[in-house]
Design a protein around this motif. Structure first.
Motif, PDB file in Angstrom:
ATOM      1  N   CYS A  44      34.676  47.688  46.297  1.00  0.00           N
ATOM      2  CA  CYS A  44      35.815  47.138  47.045  1.00  0.00           C
ATOM      3  C   CYS A  44      35.560  45.661  47.335  1.00  0.00           C
ATOM      4  CB  CYS A  44      36.011  47.902  48.353  1.00  0.00           C
ATOM      5  SG  CYS A  44      37.321  47.231  49.405  1.00  0.00           S
ATOM      6  N   THR A  45      36.507  44.813  46.979  1.00  0.00           N
ATOM      7  CA  THR A  45      36.340  43.373  47.197  1.00  0.00           C
ATOM      8  C   THR A  45      36.596  42.964  48.637  1.00  0.00           C
ATOM      9  OG1 THR A  45      38.658  42.941  46.622  1.00  0.00           O
ATOM     10  CG2 THR A  45      37.047  42.906  44.818  1.00  0.00           C
ATOM     11  N   SER A  88      32.391  53.649  47.746  1.00  0.00           N
ATOM     12  CA  SER A  88      33.600  53.010  48.267  1.00  0.00           C
ATOM     13  C   SER A  88      33.617  53.100  49.799  1.00  0.00           C
ATOM     14  CB  SER A  88      34.834  53.702  47.690  1.00  0.00           C
ATOM     15  OG  SER A  88      36.010  53.054  48.091  1.00  0.00           O
ATOM     16  N   CYS A  91      40.665  47.186  43.581  1.00  0.00           N
ATOM     17  CA  CYS A  91      39.324  47.684  43.881  1.00  0.00           C
ATOM     18  C   CYS A  91      39.057  49.003  43.163  1.00  0.00           C
ATOM     19  CB  CYS A  91      39.153  47.876  45.393  1.00  0.00           C
ATOM     20  SG  CYS A  91      39.409  46.368  46.354  1.00  0.00           S
ATOM     21  N   HIS A 133      44.885  48.530  48.215  1.00  0.00           N
ATOM     22  CA  HIS A 133      43.827  47.899  47.420  1.00  0.00           C
ATOM     23  C   HIS A 133      43.398  48.685  46.186  1.00  0.00           C
ATOM     24  CE1 HIS A 133      40.066  49.815  49.531  1.00  0.00           C
ATOM     25  NE2 HIS A 133      41.115  50.590  49.725  1.00  0.00           N
TER      26      HIS A 133
END
Length: 273
Positions: free
Chosen positions: A42-43, A95, A88, A84
């Motif tokens: 996940c960014t 995660s 992502c 997202h």
């Protein structure tokens, strides 16, 4: 309704991954699961996830007061995912995830939901107290923590053992025989602990992340009645100060073996009229 909120990150140089908020007749607290620098796919990061999910959940439980809290949580997880999933990797085994505590007043009762190892403390008007905590993560962790607890907190060996422990926990997340926590899958919401309490029996409702409950459940220095006394006389900031004081007295985890010397600590204390 009178609400007092205090929160403190484990490290002032890092983001606080806890989130708490209140609205008329409702409150939520989430504790994002930090991964200690491990790639999550996940960014946005853990703090973004817990804050986004928490805001969506508070909106849902106040806008749809007849809807069960578990359904509101499932809806909110699905919405957070939609924000997202295109940017992502949400099938990544690490995660971001979060514990969830939610409480809502409706029709003379308090409905509550607890998922993960954060806690809900219910103080009765007769002076007694009950705490609701999802212990499934603790039960799984006890089977795996031996190598971590045998080492000095913060040592290189401890960091390696902690990474192995977290990796093993990730493999048991959101599956039978493991533990349940809010993440990419809305179905986790159906495994939350839920209940209803008559509102006129309650003096206060307190939502706490596990970083704030350490005085009781990890350090065993006080009981819940003393926690309530501190909250009633000095407020959540004083409770967190006492947690930090105890942590500072055992910086290497000799007395109280633990994964982190300090943890994000959040308390939302809701006093009922």
């Amino acid at each position: 309704m009178r609400t007092v909120l205090a929160t403190l990150p484990a490290d002032p140089e890092r983001e606080n991954e806890d989130f708490a908020a209140a609205a008329p007749g409702a409150a939520v607290l989430l504790d994002g699961a930090g991964v200690g620098g491990i790639e999550t796919g996940c960014t946005h990061g853990v703090a973004w996830f817990s804050g986004t999910l928490g805001a969506l959940l508070l909106r849902s439980i106040t806008a749809h007061r007849a809807r069960p809290l578990s359904d509101c949580l499932a809806d909110s997880i699905g919405l957070a995912r939609s924000l997202h999933e295109d940017s992502c990797d949400l099938v990544h085994r690490a995660s971001p995830t979060s514990t969830v505590v939610a409480a809502r007043v409706d029709g003379g009762v308090l409905d509550y939901l607890v998922l993960g190892d954060s806690s809900l403390l219910l103080a009765d008007r007769d002076g007694s107290a009950a705490v609701v905590t999802d212990r499934r993560l603790d039960e799984v962790g006890k089977r795996l923590r031996g190598p971590v607890d045998a080492l000095l907190t913060g040592s290189p060996e401890h960091s390696t053992a902690l990474a192995d422990y977290r990796d093993a926990l990730t493999g048991l997340r959101n599956r039978p025989g493991g533990f349940w926590i809010a993440g990419p899958d809305p179905q986790a919401a159906q495994h939350a602990l839920t209940g209803t309490v008559p509102l006129d029996s309650l003096a206060s409702v307190t939502l706490l992340s596990d970083g704030a409950t350490r005085l009781v459940d990890r350090f065993e220095l006080v009981g819940w009645s003393e926690v309530l006394a501190v909250l009633g006389s000095a407020g959540p900031n004083e409770l967190i100060r006492r947690v930090r004081e105890a942590e500072a007295g055992d910086p290497h985890g000799r007395r109280w073996p633990r994964g982190k010397v300090r943890d994000d600590a959040t308390v939302l204390h809701w006093m009922l009229p």
